[in-house]
Design an enzyme around this catalytic site. Structure first.
Site, PDB file in Angstrom:
ATOM      1  CG  ASP A 225     -16.921  18.413  -0.353  1.00 44.08           C
ATOM      2  OD1 ASP A 225     -18.037  18.282  -0.882  1.00 44.08           O
ATOM      3  OD2 ASP A 225     -15.872  18.006  -0.885  1.00 44.08           O
ATOM      4  N   GLY A 226     -17.354  21.591   3.020  1.00 49.56           N
ATOM      5  CA  GLY A 226     -17.377  22.084   4.388  1.00 49.56           C
ATOM      6  C   GLY A 226     -18.757  22.544   4.805  1.00 49.56           C
ATOM      7  CG  ASP A 534     -16.057  13.630   5.434  1.00 46.79           C
ATOM      8  OD1 ASP A 534     -15.357  12.703   5.018  1.00 46.79           O
ATOM      9  OD2 ASP A 534     -17.280  13.513   5.654  1.00 46.79           O
TER      10      ASP A 534
END
Length: 581
Positions: A225-226, A534
Protein backbone atom coordinates in the site's frame (compact mmCIF):
# COMPACT_ATOMS: atom_id res chain seq x y z
CA UNK A 1 -22.39 -31.18 -15.42
CA UNK A 2 -19.53 -30.01 -13.28
CA UNK A 3 -17.84 -26.72 -14.00
CA UNK A 4 -14.43 -27.64 -15.46
CA UNK A 5 -13.07 -24.18 -14.71
CA UNK A 6 -12.90 -23.01 -18.31
CA UNK A 7 -15.86 -20.69 -18.31
CA UNK A 8 -15.34 -16.97 -17.83
CA UNK A 9 -18.99 -16.43 -16.92
CA UNK A 10 -22.17 -18.56 -16.63
CA UNK A 11 -22.69 -20.48 -19.88
CA UNK A 12 -26.23 -19.16 -20.30
CA UNK A 13 -24.94 -15.61 -20.86
CA UNK A 14 -22.34 -16.89 -23.30
CA UNK A 15 -25.02 -18.77 -25.17
CA UNK A 16 -27.06 -15.58 -25.49
CA UNK A 17 -24.04 -13.87 -27.00
CA UNK A 18 -23.53 -16.74 -29.44
CA UNK A 19 -27.20 -16.69 -30.44
CA UNK A 20 -27.29 -12.93 -31.05
CA UNK A 21 -24.10 -12.72 -33.13
CA UNK A 22 -23.09 -14.36 -36.38
CA UNK A 23 -20.14 -16.70 -36.44
CA UNK A 24 -16.74 -15.60 -37.60
CA UNK A 25 -15.33 -19.11 -37.78
CA UNK A 26 -16.56 -22.64 -37.13
CA UNK A 27 -14.40 -25.75 -37.63
CA UNK A 28 -14.06 -29.34 -36.56
CA UNK A 29 -10.66 -29.64 -34.91
CA UNK A 30 -8.92 -31.97 -32.49
CA UNK A 31 -8.07 -31.36 -28.84
CA UNK A 32 -6.23 -34.07 -26.91
CA UNK A 33 -7.08 -36.67 -29.58
CA UNK A 34 -10.77 -35.84 -29.32
CA UNK A 35 -12.72 -34.22 -32.08
CA UNK A 36 -14.27 -30.90 -31.09
CA UNK A 37 -16.28 -28.31 -32.90
CA UNK A 38 -14.90 -24.82 -32.29
CA UNK A 39 -17.00 -21.70 -32.82
CA UNK A 40 -15.91 -18.07 -32.69
CA UNK A 41 -17.93 -14.87 -32.86
CA UNK A 42 -17.03 -11.34 -31.84
CA UNK A 43 -17.48 -11.96 -28.11
CA UNK A 44 -17.18 -15.69 -27.40
CA UNK A 45 -14.90 -18.60 -28.26
CA UNK A 46 -16.63 -21.93 -27.59
CA UNK A 47 -15.78 -25.58 -28.18
CA UNK A 48 -17.63 -28.85 -27.71
CA UNK A 49 -16.70 -32.50 -28.02
CA UNK A 50 -18.43 -34.26 -30.92
CA UNK A 51 -16.72 -37.63 -31.18
CA UNK A 52 -18.39 -40.81 -30.03
CA UNK A 53 -16.03 -42.53 -27.65
CA UNK A 54 -16.01 -46.13 -26.57
CA UNK A 55 -16.05 -46.61 -22.83
CA UNK A 56 -15.01 -49.87 -21.27
CA UNK A 57 -15.86 -50.78 -17.75
CA UNK A 58 -15.82 -54.16 -15.95
CA UNK A 59 -15.17 -56.10 -19.17
CA UNK A 60 -18.19 -54.68 -20.99
CA UNK A 61 -18.34 -51.91 -23.56
CA UNK A 62 -20.92 -49.26 -24.36
CA UNK A 63 -21.16 -46.25 -26.67
CA UNK A 64 -22.00 -42.84 -25.30
CA UNK A 65 -22.20 -39.41 -26.90
CA UNK A 66 -19.99 -36.88 -25.06
CA UNK A 67 -20.98 -33.25 -25.28
CA UNK A 68 -18.73 -31.30 -22.94
CA UNK A 69 -19.21 -27.61 -23.72
CA UNK A 70 -16.66 -24.94 -22.84
CA UNK A 71 -16.61 -21.23 -23.57
CA UNK A 72 -14.52 -18.16 -22.84
CA UNK A 73 -15.10 -14.52 -23.59
CA UNK A 74 -12.90 -13.07 -26.31
CA UNK A 75 -12.09 -10.14 -24.00
CA UNK A 76 -10.53 -12.64 -21.57
CA UNK A 77 -8.28 -14.32 -24.11
CA UNK A 78 -4.70 -13.48 -23.21
CA UNK A 79 -3.01 -14.51 -26.47
CA UNK A 80 -3.03 -17.00 -29.37
CA UNK A 81 0.03 -18.48 -31.04
CA UNK A 82 1.13 -21.33 -33.32
CA UNK A 83 2.26 -24.48 -31.59
CA UNK A 84 5.82 -24.32 -32.92
CA UNK A 85 6.24 -20.64 -31.92
CA UNK A 86 9.04 -20.24 -29.38
CA UNK A 87 8.36 -18.35 -26.20
CA UNK A 88 10.62 -15.76 -24.66
CA UNK A 89 10.93 -17.65 -21.41
CA UNK A 90 12.14 -21.18 -20.78
CA UNK A 91 8.96 -22.42 -19.11
CA UNK A 92 6.84 -21.49 -22.14
CA UNK A 93 9.33 -23.11 -24.53
CA UNK A 94 9.49 -26.37 -22.56
CA UNK A 95 5.71 -26.55 -22.30
CA UNK A 96 5.21 -25.98 -26.01
CA UNK A 97 7.86 -28.54 -26.97
CA UNK A 98 6.16 -31.10 -24.76
CA UNK A 99 2.78 -30.40 -26.37
CA UNK A 100 4.29 -30.53 -29.86
CA UNK A 101 5.36 -34.15 -29.27
CA UNK A 102 1.71 -35.03 -28.57
CA UNK A 103 0.44 -33.87 -31.95
CA UNK A 104 -1.20 -36.47 -34.18
CA UNK A 105 0.44 -37.10 -37.59
CA UNK A 106 -3.01 -36.63 -39.15
CA UNK A 107 -3.30 -33.18 -37.57
CA UNK A 108 0.28 -31.82 -37.61
CA UNK A 109 -0.65 -28.13 -37.29
CA UNK A 110 -1.86 -26.59 -34.05
CA UNK A 111 -2.51 -23.31 -32.29
CA UNK A 112 -2.80 -22.55 -28.58
CA UNK A 113 -5.22 -20.11 -26.98
CA UNK A 114 -4.22 -18.70 -23.58
CA UNK A 115 -7.18 -17.44 -21.56
CA UNK A 116 -8.35 -16.47 -18.08
CA UNK A 117 -9.55 -19.31 -15.88
CA UNK A 118 -11.24 -18.54 -12.58
CA UNK A 119 -10.33 -20.60 -9.54
CA UNK A 120 -11.40 -20.30 -5.92
CA UNK A 121 -11.45 -17.13 -3.83
CA UNK A 122 -11.42 -14.70 -6.74
CA UNK A 123 -8.11 -15.95 -8.07
CA UNK A 124 -7.41 -16.04 -11.81
CA UNK A 125 -5.00 -18.29 -13.68
CA UNK A 126 -3.78 -18.33 -17.25
CA UNK A 127 -4.78 -21.61 -18.92
CA UNK A 128 -4.01 -22.98 -22.37
CA UNK A 129 -6.16 -24.93 -24.83
CA UNK A 130 -4.45 -26.37 -27.93
CA UNK A 131 -6.43 -27.13 -31.10
CA UNK A 132 -4.97 -29.35 -33.86
CA UNK A 133 -5.71 -28.73 -37.52
CA UNK A 134 -5.41 -30.86 -40.66
CA UNK A 135 -3.80 -28.12 -42.73
CA UNK A 136 -1.63 -25.09 -42.15
CA UNK A 137 -4.00 -22.66 -43.86
CA UNK A 138 -6.84 -23.37 -41.45
CA UNK A 139 -4.49 -23.06 -38.48
CA UNK A 140 -3.22 -19.67 -39.64
CA UNK A 141 -6.77 -18.51 -40.37
CA UNK A 142 -7.84 -19.18 -36.77
CA UNK A 143 -4.81 -17.36 -35.40
CA UNK A 144 -5.40 -14.38 -37.68
CA UNK A 145 -9.11 -14.01 -36.92
CA UNK A 146 -8.64 -14.34 -33.15
CA UNK A 147 -5.81 -11.78 -33.21
CA UNK A 148 -8.00 -9.43 -35.23
CA UNK A 149 -10.67 -9.61 -32.54
CA UNK A 150 -8.10 -9.00 -29.80
CA UNK A 151 -6.76 -5.96 -31.66
CA UNK A 152 -10.25 -4.41 -31.49
CA UNK A 153 -10.09 -4.37 -27.67
CA UNK A 154 -8.90 -0.77 -27.34
CA UNK A 155 -8.86 -0.85 -23.54
CA UNK A 156 -5.93 -3.28 -23.43
CA UNK A 157 -2.55 -1.76 -22.54
CA UNK A 158 0.35 -2.15 -24.93
CA UNK A 159 3.02 -0.25 -23.02
CA UNK A 160 3.43 0.04 -19.24
CA UNK A 161 5.66 1.90 -16.80
CA UNK A 162 6.50 -0.45 -13.92
CA UNK A 163 7.91 0.56 -10.53
CA UNK A 164 9.26 -2.18 -8.26
CA UNK A 165 9.85 -1.67 -4.55
CA UNK A 166 12.67 -4.13 -3.73
CA UNK A 167 12.48 -3.50 0.02
CA UNK A 168 8.75 -3.82 0.81
CA UNK A 169 7.19 -6.81 2.51
CA UNK A 170 9.68 -9.68 2.57
CA UNK A 171 11.82 -8.10 -0.17
CA UNK A 172 10.21 -10.33 -2.81
CA UNK A 173 8.96 -7.64 -5.18
CA UNK A 174 11.63 -8.03 -7.86
CA UNK A 175 11.42 -11.83 -7.84
CA UNK A 176 7.60 -11.79 -7.97
CA UNK A 177 7.65 -9.53 -11.01
CA UNK A 178 10.34 -11.43 -12.90
CA UNK A 179 8.96 -14.92 -12.22
CA UNK A 180 5.19 -14.44 -12.20
CA UNK A 181 4.29 -11.19 -13.98
CA UNK A 182 6.86 -10.50 -16.70
CA UNK A 183 6.24 -13.84 -18.50
CA UNK A 184 2.52 -13.08 -18.71
CA UNK A 185 3.19 -9.56 -20.04
CA UNK A 186 5.50 -11.03 -22.71
CA UNK A 187 2.91 -13.62 -23.70
CA UNK A 188 0.33 -10.84 -24.13
CA UNK A 189 2.86 -8.76 -26.15
CA UNK A 190 2.91 -5.94 -23.58
CA UNK A 191 6.13 -3.92 -23.41
CA UNK A 192 7.23 -2.68 -20.00
CA UNK A 193 9.81 -0.16 -18.85
CA UNK A 194 10.89 -1.26 -15.37
CA UNK A 195 12.29 1.02 -12.66
CA UNK A 196 13.52 -0.53 -9.42
CA UNK A 197 13.17 2.18 -6.77
CA UNK A 198 16.24 3.08 -4.73
CA UNK A 199 14.76 5.25 -1.98
CA UNK A 200 11.50 6.36 -0.39
CA UNK A 201 9.34 8.48 -2.73
CA UNK A 202 11.54 7.61 -5.73
CA UNK A 203 8.50 6.58 -7.78
CA UNK A 204 6.48 9.61 -6.66
CA UNK A 205 9.20 12.09 -7.59
CA UNK A 206 9.89 10.42 -10.93
CA UNK A 207 6.21 10.53 -11.89
CA UNK A 208 5.85 14.16 -10.81
CA UNK A 209 8.69 15.52 -12.93
CA UNK A 210 10.66 13.13 -15.11
CA UNK A 211 8.45 10.40 -16.54
CA UNK A 212 7.31 10.75 -20.16
CA UNK A 213 3.74 9.58 -19.57
CA UNK A 214 2.62 10.07 -23.18
CA UNK A 215 4.27 6.81 -24.24
CA UNK A 216 2.45 4.61 -21.71
CA UNK A 217 -1.03 3.14 -21.33
CA UNK A 218 -0.74 2.67 -17.58
CA UNK A 219 1.48 2.70 -14.51
CA UNK A 220 2.10 -0.46 -12.46
CA UNK A 221 3.46 -0.65 -8.92
CA UNK A 222 4.97 -3.83 -7.51
CA UNK A 223 4.80 -3.50 -3.75
CA UNK A 224 2.37 -2.81 -0.94
CA UNK A 225 0.00 0.00 0.00
CA UNK A 226 2.91 2.37 0.63
CA UNK A 227 4.18 1.89 -2.92
CA UNK A 228 0.68 2.44 -4.28
CA UNK A 229 0.46 5.69 -2.31
CA UNK A 230 3.65 6.89 -3.99
CA UNK A 231 2.20 6.16 -7.43
CA UNK A 232 -1.09 7.81 -6.47
CA UNK A 233 0.53 11.03 -5.27
CA UNK A 234 2.94 11.20 -8.17
CA UNK A 235 0.33 10.60 -10.86
CA UNK A 236 -2.38 12.84 -9.38
CA UNK A 237 0.08 15.68 -8.71
CA UNK A 238 1.48 15.41 -12.24
CA UNK A 239 -2.03 15.51 -13.71
CA UNK A 240 -3.01 18.61 -11.71
CA UNK A 241 0.28 20.37 -12.54
CA UNK A 242 -0.12 19.69 -16.26
CA UNK A 243 -3.73 20.94 -16.05
CA UNK A 244 -2.89 24.09 -14.08
CA UNK A 245 -4.90 23.07 -10.99
CA UNK A 246 -3.74 24.29 -7.56
CA UNK A 247 -3.86 21.34 -5.14
CA UNK A 248 -3.68 23.71 -2.16
CA UNK A 249 -7.23 24.89 -2.85
CA UNK A 250 -9.56 22.61 -0.86
CA UNK A 251 -12.49 23.31 -3.18
CA UNK A 252 -10.53 22.90 -6.42
CA UNK A 253 -12.09 20.53 -8.93
CA UNK A 254 -9.30 18.06 -9.57
CA UNK A 255 -8.74 16.62 -13.05
CA UNK A 256 -9.10 12.82 -13.24
CA UNK A 257 -5.96 10.91 -14.21
CA UNK A 258 -5.97 9.51 -17.74
CA UNK A 259 -3.60 6.61 -17.01
CA UNK A 260 -4.78 3.58 -15.09
CA UNK A 261 -2.83 2.19 -12.15
CA UNK A 262 -2.05 -1.50 -11.76
CA UNK A 263 -1.16 -3.10 -8.43
CA UNK A 264 0.98 -6.23 -8.19
CA UNK A 265 0.73 -7.11 -4.47
CA UNK A 266 4.15 -7.64 -2.91
CA UNK A 267 4.06 -5.74 0.38
CA UNK A 268 3.40 -6.31 4.05
CA UNK A 269 -0.08 -4.79 3.59
CA UNK A 270 -2.04 -4.93 0.32
CA UNK A 271 -5.45 -3.63 1.35
CA UNK A 272 -6.07 -1.65 -1.85
CA UNK A 273 -5.53 -4.70 -4.02
CA UNK A 274 -7.69 -6.89 -1.78
CA UNK A 275 -10.57 -4.39 -1.86
CA UNK A 276 -10.56 -3.99 -5.65
CA UNK A 277 -9.78 -7.55 -6.80
CA UNK A 278 -10.78 -9.75 -3.86
CA UNK A 279 -7.42 -11.44 -3.39
CA UNK A 280 -3.75 -10.58 -2.94
CA UNK A 281 -2.39 -12.68 -5.77
CA UNK A 282 0.22 -11.36 -8.26
CA UNK A 283 -0.93 -13.56 -11.17
CA UNK A 284 -4.55 -12.48 -10.75
CA UNK A 285 -3.58 -8.81 -10.71
CA UNK A 286 -1.36 -9.26 -13.78
CA UNK A 287 -4.25 -10.82 -15.71
CA UNK A 288 -6.57 -7.94 -14.79
CA UNK A 289 -3.95 -5.61 -16.25
CA UNK A 290 -3.57 -7.68 -19.44
CA UNK A 291 -7.31 -7.80 -20.21
CA UNK A 292 -7.51 -4.04 -19.64
CA UNK A 293 -9.98 -3.89 -16.78
CA UNK A 294 -10.91 -0.44 -15.47
CA UNK A 295 -12.23 0.30 -11.98
CA UNK A 296 -12.83 3.95 -11.03
CA UNK A 297 -11.93 4.95 -7.48
CA UNK A 298 -12.61 7.93 -5.23
CA UNK A 299 -9.74 9.83 -3.64
CA UNK A 300 -9.99 12.01 -0.53
CA UNK A 301 -7.96 15.22 -0.57
CA UNK A 302 -6.81 16.29 2.90
CA UNK A 303 -5.98 19.93 3.73
CA UNK A 304 -4.99 22.00 6.74
CA UNK A 305 -5.68 25.77 6.61
CA UNK A 306 -5.73 25.79 2.79
CA UNK A 307 -2.49 23.80 2.56
CA UNK A 308 -2.59 20.39 0.87
CA UNK A 309 -1.39 17.52 3.08
CA UNK A 310 -2.05 14.15 1.43
CA UNK A 311 -4.43 12.02 -0.58
CA UNK A 312 -6.26 9.02 0.89
CA UNK A 313 -8.09 6.15 -0.77
CA UNK A 314 -8.74 3.76 2.12
CA UNK A 315 -8.65 4.92 5.76
CA UNK A 316 -8.30 8.18 7.63
CA UNK A 317 -8.15 7.35 11.33
CA UNK A 318 -7.84 9.64 14.36
CA UNK A 319 -7.57 8.39 17.91
CA UNK A 320 -7.15 4.62 18.13
CA UNK A 321 -5.75 3.94 14.65
CA UNK A 322 -3.67 7.10 14.71
CA UNK A 323 -2.16 6.11 18.07
CA UNK A 324 -1.43 2.57 16.84
CA UNK A 325 0.49 3.91 13.85
CA UNK A 326 2.34 6.54 15.88
CA UNK A 327 3.48 3.96 18.42
CA UNK A 328 4.40 1.38 15.78
CA UNK A 329 6.70 3.85 14.04
CA UNK A 330 8.92 3.72 17.14
CA UNK A 331 9.16 -0.06 16.78
CA UNK A 332 9.96 -0.50 13.09
CA UNK A 333 12.80 -2.84 14.02
CA UNK A 334 10.15 -5.40 15.01
CA UNK A 335 8.83 -5.68 11.46
CA UNK A 336 5.11 -6.43 10.87
CA UNK A 337 4.78 -7.68 14.48
CA UNK A 338 5.01 -4.07 15.65
CA UNK A 339 1.39 -3.45 14.62
CA UNK A 340 0.09 -6.20 16.92
CA UNK A 341 2.17 -4.99 19.84
CA UNK A 342 1.20 -1.34 19.33
CA UNK A 343 -2.44 -2.34 18.93
CA UNK A 344 -2.49 -4.11 22.31
CA UNK A 345 -0.69 -1.23 23.98
CA UNK A 346 -3.06 1.36 22.49
CA UNK A 347 -6.10 -0.68 23.47
CA UNK A 348 -4.93 -0.96 27.07
CA UNK A 349 -4.16 2.78 27.21
CA UNK A 350 -7.77 3.42 26.20
CA UNK A 351 -7.39 7.14 25.49
CA UNK A 352 -10.16 9.37 24.28
CA UNK A 353 -9.96 12.76 22.56
CA UNK A 354 -12.16 15.83 22.53
CA UNK A 355 -13.03 17.66 19.37
CA UNK A 356 -15.64 18.87 16.90
CA UNK A 357 -16.50 17.04 13.71
CA UNK A 358 -18.61 18.75 11.02
CA UNK A 359 -19.70 16.96 7.88
CA UNK A 360 -21.81 17.33 4.77
CA UNK A 361 -24.08 14.27 4.41
CA UNK A 362 -24.21 12.64 0.99
CA UNK A 363 -27.39 13.57 -0.85
CA UNK A 364 -29.36 11.69 -3.48
CA UNK A 365 -27.31 8.56 -2.85
CA UNK A 366 -28.73 5.07 -3.27
CA UNK A 367 -26.83 3.50 -0.41
CA UNK A 368 -26.31 3.91 3.33
CA UNK A 369 -23.46 2.57 5.49
CA UNK A 370 -25.76 -0.01 7.07
CA UNK A 371 -27.74 -1.24 4.07
CA UNK A 372 -25.57 -4.39 3.72
CA UNK A 373 -25.21 -3.63 -0.01
CA UNK A 374 -21.59 -4.48 -0.69
CA UNK A 375 -19.58 -2.89 -3.47
CA UNK A 376 -19.05 -5.50 -6.17
CA UNK A 377 -18.14 -5.60 -9.83
CA UNK A 378 -20.69 -3.54 -11.78
CA UNK A 379 -21.88 -1.87 -8.56
CA UNK A 380 -25.14 0.05 -9.12
CA UNK A 381 -24.33 2.56 -6.35
CA UNK A 382 -21.00 3.53 -7.90
CA UNK A 383 -22.69 4.03 -11.25
CA UNK A 384 -24.92 6.70 -9.66
CA UNK A 385 -22.09 9.22 -9.29
CA UNK A 386 -23.10 12.72 -8.07
CA UNK A 387 -24.28 15.01 -10.83
CA UNK A 388 -23.01 18.51 -11.44
CA UNK A 389 -26.27 19.79 -9.98
CA UNK A 390 -25.59 17.93 -6.75
CA UNK A 391 -22.05 19.33 -6.66
CA UNK A 392 -23.35 22.88 -7.02
CA UNK A 393 -25.81 22.29 -4.20
CA UNK A 394 -22.98 21.04 -2.00
CA UNK A 395 -20.92 24.11 -2.82
CA UNK A 396 -23.86 26.38 -1.99
CA UNK A 397 -24.40 24.53 1.28
CA UNK A 398 -20.75 24.98 2.13
CA UNK A 399 -20.84 28.71 1.42
CA UNK A 400 -23.86 29.09 3.67
CA UNK A 401 -22.19 27.01 6.36
CA UNK A 402 -19.22 29.34 6.42
CA UNK A 403 -21.50 32.19 7.46
CA UNK A 404 -23.56 30.03 9.78
CA UNK A 405 -21.64 29.18 12.92
CA UNK A 406 -24.21 26.59 13.92
CA UNK A 407 -23.65 24.70 10.66
CA UNK A 408 -27.41 24.25 10.17
CA UNK A 409 -27.33 24.84 6.39
CA UNK A 410 -26.84 21.25 5.27
CA UNK A 411 -23.82 20.59 7.46
CA UNK A 412 -24.04 18.59 10.67
CA UNK A 413 -21.86 19.36 13.68
CA UNK A 414 -21.01 16.93 16.48
CA UNK A 415 -18.93 17.78 19.54
CA UNK A 416 -17.79 15.17 21.99
CA UNK A 417 -15.20 12.79 23.32
CA UNK A 418 -14.11 10.09 20.91
CA UNK A 419 -12.00 6.97 21.18
CA UNK A 420 -11.78 6.78 17.39
CA UNK A 421 -12.82 8.82 14.35
CA UNK A 422 -12.50 6.88 11.10
CA UNK A 423 -13.28 7.77 7.50
CA UNK A 424 -13.44 4.66 5.29
CA UNK A 425 -13.53 5.30 1.54
CA UNK A 426 -13.70 1.56 0.90
CA UNK A 427 -14.59 -1.45 2.98
CA UNK A 428 -10.94 -1.76 4.14
CA UNK A 429 -11.43 -5.52 4.06
CA UNK A 430 -8.34 -7.67 4.48
CA UNK A 431 -7.61 -11.31 5.37
CA UNK A 432 -7.74 -10.47 9.09
CA UNK A 433 -10.98 -8.52 8.74
CA UNK A 434 -12.93 -10.04 5.82
CA UNK A 435 -15.76 -7.49 6.14
CA UNK A 436 -13.55 -4.50 6.89
CA UNK A 437 -14.18 -1.33 8.87
CA UNK A 438 -17.22 -0.39 6.79
CA UNK A 439 -18.56 -3.40 4.86
CA UNK A 440 -20.95 -1.36 2.70
CA UNK A 441 -18.53 1.42 1.73
CA UNK A 442 -18.16 1.94 -2.01
CA UNK A 443 -15.15 2.47 -4.21
CA UNK A 444 -16.50 5.11 -6.56
CA UNK A 445 -19.70 6.74 -5.32
CA UNK A 446 -18.16 10.09 -4.30
CA UNK A 447 -18.55 9.49 -0.56
CA UNK A 448 -16.70 8.24 2.50
CA UNK A 449 -18.19 6.54 5.56
CA UNK A 450 -17.50 8.59 8.69
CA UNK A 451 -17.42 6.33 11.77
CA UNK A 452 -17.52 7.95 15.21
CA UNK A 453 -16.71 5.82 18.25
CA UNK A 454 -17.56 7.79 21.37
CA UNK A 455 -16.05 7.38 24.81
CA UNK A 456 -17.05 4.00 26.25
CA UNK A 457 -15.75 1.26 28.52
CA UNK A 458 -12.77 -0.80 27.49
CA UNK A 459 -14.98 -3.91 27.31
CA UNK A 460 -17.46 -2.20 24.99
CA UNK A 461 -14.67 -1.02 22.72
CA UNK A 462 -13.30 -4.57 22.62
CA UNK A 463 -16.73 -5.82 21.53
CA UNK A 464 -16.71 -3.23 18.76
CA UNK A 465 -13.26 -4.31 17.56
CA UNK A 466 -14.11 -8.02 17.64
CA UNK A 467 -17.07 -7.45 15.36
CA UNK A 468 -14.64 -6.51 12.59
CA UNK A 469 -13.62 -10.18 12.51
CA UNK A 470 -17.09 -11.76 12.41
CA UNK A 471 -20.43 -11.28 10.67
CA UNK A 472 -22.07 -9.14 13.35
CA UNK A 473 -22.91 -5.47 12.74
CA UNK A 474 -20.01 -3.46 14.18
CA UNK A 475 -22.16 -0.30 14.11
CA UNK A 476 -24.86 -1.82 16.34
CA UNK A 477 -23.64 -0.13 19.53
CA UNK A 478 -25.04 2.90 21.34
CA UNK A 479 -21.60 4.54 21.35
CA UNK A 480 -21.00 4.08 17.59
CA UNK A 481 -22.54 6.12 14.78
CA UNK A 482 -21.77 6.15 11.08
CA UNK A 483 -22.58 8.71 8.38
CA UNK A 484 -22.06 8.66 4.63
CA UNK A 485 -20.54 12.03 3.76
CA UNK A 486 -19.00 13.92 0.86
CA UNK A 487 -16.91 16.32 2.99
CA UNK A 488 -15.94 16.69 6.62
CA UNK A 489 -13.79 18.77 8.94
CA UNK A 490 -12.27 17.99 12.29
CA UNK A 491 -11.21 20.50 14.94
CA UNK A 492 -9.44 19.03 17.98
CA UNK A 493 -9.78 20.74 21.33
CA UNK A 494 -6.12 21.72 21.07
CA UNK A 495 -6.02 23.26 17.62
CA UNK A 496 -2.26 23.41 17.13
CA UNK A 497 0.58 21.22 18.28
CA UNK A 498 2.10 22.82 21.36
CA UNK A 499 5.18 22.08 23.43
CA UNK A 500 4.92 19.66 26.32
CA UNK A 501 5.55 22.45 28.79
CA UNK A 502 2.46 24.30 27.52
CA UNK A 503 0.13 21.38 28.12
CA UNK A 504 -1.38 22.29 31.47
CA UNK A 505 -4.32 19.90 31.35
CA UNK A 506 -4.01 16.37 32.62
CA UNK A 507 -4.34 13.57 30.05
CA UNK A 508 -7.82 12.32 29.20
CA UNK A 509 -8.15 8.67 30.09
CA UNK A 510 -10.76 6.23 31.25
CA UNK A 511 -9.40 4.45 34.26
CA UNK A 512 -6.21 2.82 32.95
CA UNK A 513 -2.76 4.38 33.03
CA UNK A 514 -1.05 4.34 29.63
CA UNK A 515 1.81 1.90 29.34
CA UNK A 516 4.62 4.38 28.93
CA UNK A 517 7.87 5.10 30.69
CA UNK A 518 7.76 8.89 30.28
CA UNK A 519 4.80 10.68 31.84
CA UNK A 520 5.34 13.75 29.64
CA UNK A 521 5.00 11.69 26.47
CA UNK A 522 1.74 10.24 27.76
CA UNK A 523 0.45 13.75 28.44
CA UNK A 524 1.21 14.75 24.89
CA UNK A 525 -0.26 11.71 23.17
CA UNK A 526 -3.45 11.68 25.22
CA UNK A 527 -4.09 15.42 24.85
CA UNK A 528 -3.66 15.29 21.11
CA UNK A 529 -3.79 12.33 18.72
CA UNK A 530 -2.62 12.08 15.11
CA UNK A 531 -4.33 11.16 11.86
CA UNK A 532 -3.43 7.87 10.21
CA UNK A 533 -3.73 8.58 6.47
CA UNK A 534 -3.39 5.28 4.59
CA UNK A 535 -0.51 4.28 6.84
CA UNK A 536 1.19 7.69 7.01
CA UNK A 537 1.02 10.12 9.94
CA UNK A 538 -0.32 13.59 9.13
CA UNK A 539 1.51 16.57 10.57
CA UNK A 540 -1.73 18.30 11.67
CA UNK A 541 -4.80 17.18 13.59
CA UNK A 542 -7.14 19.94 12.35
CA UNK A 543 -8.04 18.88 8.81
CA UNK A 544 -10.66 19.32 6.12
CA UNK A 545 -11.43 16.46 3.75
CA UNK A 546 -13.18 16.42 0.37
CA UNK A 547 -14.03 13.31 -1.62
CA UNK A 548 -12.88 13.60 -5.23
CA UNK A 549 -15.28 11.33 -7.11
CA UNK A 550 -13.62 8.78 -9.42
CA UNK A 551 -10.33 10.69 -9.58
CA UNK A 552 -8.30 7.61 -10.54
CA UNK A 553 -8.85 4.29 -12.29
CA UNK A 554 -7.26 0.94 -11.51
CA UNK A 555 -6.62 -2.11 -13.67
CA UNK A 556 -9.36 -3.98 -11.81
CA UNK A 557 -13.11 -4.59 -12.02
CA UNK A 558 -14.13 -4.77 -8.37
CA UNK A 559 -14.77 -7.99 -6.50
CA UNK A 560 -16.77 -10.41 -8.63
CA UNK A 561 -19.65 -12.42 -7.27
CA UNK A 562 -19.00 -16.15 -7.14
CA UNK A 563 -19.67 -17.73 -10.52
CA UNK A 564 -22.42 -20.27 -10.98
CA UNK A 565 -21.78 -23.71 -12.38
CA UNK A 566 -22.31 -24.45 -16.06
CA UNK A 567 -25.66 -25.98 -16.85
CA UNK A 568 -25.70 -29.25 -18.75
CA UNK A 569 -25.88 -28.59 -22.49
CA UNK A 570 -27.72 -25.30 -21.84
CA UNK A 571 -28.31 -24.07 -25.37
CA UNK A 572 -27.82 -25.13 -29.00
CA UNK A 573 -24.58 -23.24 -29.69
CA UNK A 574 -23.76 -25.32 -32.69
CA UNK A 575 -27.26 -25.62 -34.15
CA UNK A 576 -27.30 -22.19 -35.76
CA UNK A 577 -25.79 -23.16 -39.08
CA UNK A 578 -23.56 -25.85 -40.61
CA UNK A 579 -19.84 -25.81 -39.98
CA UNK A 580 -17.83 -23.74 -42.40
CA UNK A 581 -14.95 -26.24 -42.43
Amino acid sequence: MRNHGRTAQPMTRLCDDMDKQSRLLSSKLFEKHRQVEVVLNRSVLAWKETEKSQKRSSGSSSLSETAHSHAVQVCEIVAVHKMEDGGQDNTDTERRQKKAKQLSPLYPHAFTVSYVRRTRQHQWRCSDITFQCANQGLCEQWIQVINEQLSLLANRPKSLLVYINPYGGKRRGKRIYEQKVAPLFRRACISADVIVTERANHARDHLKTEANLDKYDGVVCVGGDGMFSEILHGLVTRTQTDSGVDQNQPDAELVPCSLRIGIIPAGSTDCICFATVGTNDPVTSALHIIVGDSQPMDVCSVHHDDVFLRYSVSLLGYGFYGDVLTDSERKRWLGPARYDLSGVKTFLSHNYYEGTISFLPAENNMGTPRDKLQCRSGCCVCQQKPSSKDSKQWEMSEEKEKSDKDGSSGWSVIRGRFIAINAASMSCACPRSPKGLSPSAHLADGTTDLILVRKCSRLDFLRHLLRHTNKEDQFDHSFVEVHRVSKFRFQPRHHELVSLEDLNESPKKTGFSPICSAQTTCNYSTAHSSWNCDGEILSHAAIQVSVQCQLIRLFARGIEEQQQCVFEDPCPLWALEPSTH
